[in-house]
Design an enzyme around this catalytic site. Sequence first.
Site, PDB file in Angstrom:
ATOM      1  N   LYS A 151       2.320 -27.593  21.518  1.00  0.00           N
ATOM      2  CA  LYS A 151       2.961 -28.683  22.244  1.00  0.00           C
ATOM      3  C   LYS A 151       4.170 -28.142  23.033  1.00  0.00           C
ATOM      4  CE  LYS A 151       1.609 -32.003  18.598  1.00  0.00           C
ATOM      5  NZ  LYS A 151       2.090 -33.106  17.732  1.00  0.00           N
ATOM      6  N   TYR A 155      -4.813 -39.185  21.533  1.00  0.00           N
ATOM      7  CA  TYR A 155      -4.109 -39.911  20.466  1.00  0.00           C
ATOM      8  C   TYR A 155      -4.540 -41.382  20.439  1.00  0.00           C
ATOM      9  CZ  TYR A 155      -0.909 -36.034  19.360  1.00  0.00           C
ATOM     10  OH  TYR A 155      -0.373 -34.838  18.934  1.00  0.00           O
ATOM     11  N   ARG A 177      -4.560 -26.399   9.442  1.00  0.00           N
ATOM     12  CA  ARG A 177      -3.699 -27.508   8.971  1.00  0.00           C
ATOM     13  C   ARG A 177      -2.685 -26.979   7.949  1.00  0.00           C
ATOM     14  NH1 ARG A 177      -3.774 -32.512  11.735  1.00  0.00           N
ATOM     15  NH2 ARG A 177      -2.848 -33.417   9.895  1.00  0.00           N
ATOM     16  N   THR A 196       2.703 -33.409   8.814  1.00  0.00           N
ATOM     17  CA  THR A 196       3.011 -34.017  10.113  1.00  0.00           C
ATOM     18  C   THR A 196       4.516 -34.180  10.319  1.00  0.00           C
ATOM     19  OG1 THR A 196       0.928 -35.230   9.989  1.00  0.00           O
ATOM     20  CG2 THR A 196       2.576 -36.058  11.542  1.00  0.00           C
ATOM     21  N   ARG A 250       5.417 -26.224  11.254  1.00  0.00           N
ATOM     22  CA  ARG A 250       6.167 -27.473  11.462  1.00  0.00           C
ATOM     23  C   ARG A 250       7.438 -27.506  10.610  1.00  0.00           C
ATOM     24  NH1 ARG A 250       1.025 -31.699  11.469  1.00  0.00           N
ATOM     25  NH2 ARG A 250       0.623 -31.673  13.712  1.00  0.00           N
ATOM     26  N   ASN A 308       6.733 -31.710  16.399  1.00  0.00           N
ATOM     27  CA  ASN A 308       6.252 -30.805  15.342  1.00  0.00           C
ATOM     28  C   ASN A 308       5.418 -29.627  15.842  1.00  0.00           C
ATOM     29  OD1 ASN A 308       4.048 -32.274  16.014  1.00  0.00           O
ATOM     30  ND2 ASN A 308       3.824 -33.311  14.039  1.00  0.00           N
ATOM     31  N   HIS A 329      -0.484 -29.109  17.374  1.00  0.00           N
ATOM     32  CA  HIS A 329      -1.536 -30.051  16.987  1.00  0.00           C
ATOM     33  C   HIS A 329      -2.711 -29.244  16.473  1.00  0.00           C
ATOM     34  CE1 HIS A 329      -4.658 -33.117  17.103  1.00  0.00           C
ATOM     35  NE2 HIS A 329      -5.413 -32.179  17.622  1.00  0.00           N
ATOM     36  N   GLU A 343     -12.310 -33.670  20.044  1.00  0.00           N
ATOM     37  CA  GLU A 343     -11.195 -33.065  20.782  1.00  0.00           C
ATOM     38  C   GLU A 343     -11.664 -31.893  21.648  1.00  0.00           C
ATOM     39  OE1 GLU A 343      -8.386 -32.220  17.655  1.00  0.00           O
ATOM     40  OE2 GLU A 343      -7.989 -34.348  17.309  1.00  0.00           O
TER      41      GLU A 343
HETATM   42  N1  UDP Z   1       3.863 -39.030  15.397  1.00  0.00           N
HETATM   43  C1  UDP Z   1       5.181 -39.464  15.362  1.00  0.00           C
HETATM   44  N2  UDP Z   1       5.511 -40.501  14.513  1.00  0.00           N
HETATM   45  C2  UDP Z   1       4.601 -41.099  13.703  1.00  0.00           C
HETATM   46  C3  UDP Z   1       3.262 -40.654  13.743  1.00  0.00           C
HETATM   47  C4  UDP Z   1       2.926 -39.613  14.608  1.00  0.00           C
HETATM   48  O1  UDP Z   1       6.036 -38.940  16.077  1.00  0.00           O
HETATM   49  O2  UDP Z   1       4.969 -42.012  12.949  1.00  0.00           O
HETATM   50  C5  UDP Z   1       3.472 -37.946  16.328  1.00  0.00           C
HETATM   51  C6  UDP Z   1       3.608 -36.554  15.723  1.00  0.00           C
HETATM   52  O3  UDP Z   1       4.011 -35.659  16.764  1.00  0.00           O
HETATM   53  C7  UDP Z   1       2.176 -36.270  15.276  1.00  0.00           C
HETATM   54  C8  UDP Z   1       1.354 -36.954  16.348  1.00  0.00           C
HETATM   55  O4  UDP Z   1       2.116 -38.112  16.696  1.00  0.00           O
HETATM   56  O5  UDP Z   1       1.897 -34.877  15.205  1.00  0.00           O
HETATM   57  C9  UDP Z   1      -0.045 -37.359  15.904  1.00  0.00           C
HETATM   58  O6  UDP Z   1       0.003 -38.077  14.700  1.00  0.00           O
HETATM   59  P1  UDP Z   1      -1.046 -37.849  13.526  1.00  0.00           P
HETATM   60  O7  UDP Z   1      -0.826 -38.928  12.541  1.00  0.00           O
HETATM   61  O8  UDP Z   1      -2.405 -37.683  14.097  1.00  0.00           O
HETATM   62  O9  UDP Z   1      -0.535 -36.487  12.838  1.00  0.00           O
HETATM   63  P2  UDP Z   1      -1.084 -34.977  12.929  1.00  0.00           P
HETATM   64  O10 UDP Z   1      -2.584 -35.026  12.922  1.00  0.00           O
HETATM   65  O11 UDP Z   1      -0.518 -34.377  14.200  1.00  0.00           O
HETATM   66  O12 UDP Z   1      -0.530 -34.298  11.699  1.00  0.00           O
HETATM   67 MG    MG Z   2      -3.920 -36.188  13.977  1.00  0.00          MG
END
Ligand code: UDP
Ligand code: MG
Length: 175
Positions: free
Chosen positions: A16, A56, A99, A105, A116, A130, A133, A144
């Site tokens: 990102k 997203y 992951r 996250t 992260r 973070n 992705h 994706e």
């Molecule tokens: N995100 C955020 N606040 C939230 C949920 C998500 O800022 O409450 C952002 C964060 O950058 C995250 C992305 O949106 O990486 C996608 O969210 P997801 O729940 O898919 O998490 P990931 O798969 O990236 O761990």
């Molecule tokens: Mg996700």
Amino acid sequence: MTEATKKHQYTLIILKPDALVKSLSGNILTRLLEARLRLIGAKVVKVSRELAEVHYAHLKDEPFFDDLYEYFSGKTYGPKYERVLVFVSEGVDAISKVRRIAGATNPLDADPITIRGAYGRINKKGIMENVIHCSDSEESAKKEIHLWFDPDEIIGELYPTKKVIKENYEVIEWA
Ligand code: UDP
Ligand code: MG
């Protein structure tokens, strides 16, 4: 996990804009490649609102989506950083492996030895910046990879393809 349950997988990884702002791309790629993940696709992309809304889709209707787009597109950091680095990687248990290397996250919950945990933060608007992705399942990896890459941009035959003849189709070539 036993040998028998290990699986060859593909996964989509996005560095990102904050990864680029903080000059972390090399560091992150080193971590991924040391974990025996091979890159089979790579490019730099300027993220449109439309692309972000599909990528997203599960967050599109959240009240914070505008702020999330500001971050994910790099607009937060100015025109020089309006881009992301996108990769397809393959390897044994690639999805869970990446992951694990990425971490939780929420950067505040993430183990500090993860990407992260080490480099993420929550910004003033509450968005989790973070850094990385990575797909969370085979289903989302497939979705994706189809969204971000054309078949001829990837080494290998990951998913079924078809040949299409296009007429009156404008392309830009070198002058
Ligand atoms: N995100 C955020 N606040 C939230 C949920 C998500 O800022 O409450 C952002 C964060 O950058 C995250 C992305 O949106 O990486 C996608 O969210 P997801 O729940 O898919 O998490 P990931 O798969 O990236 O761990
Ligand atoms: Mg996700």
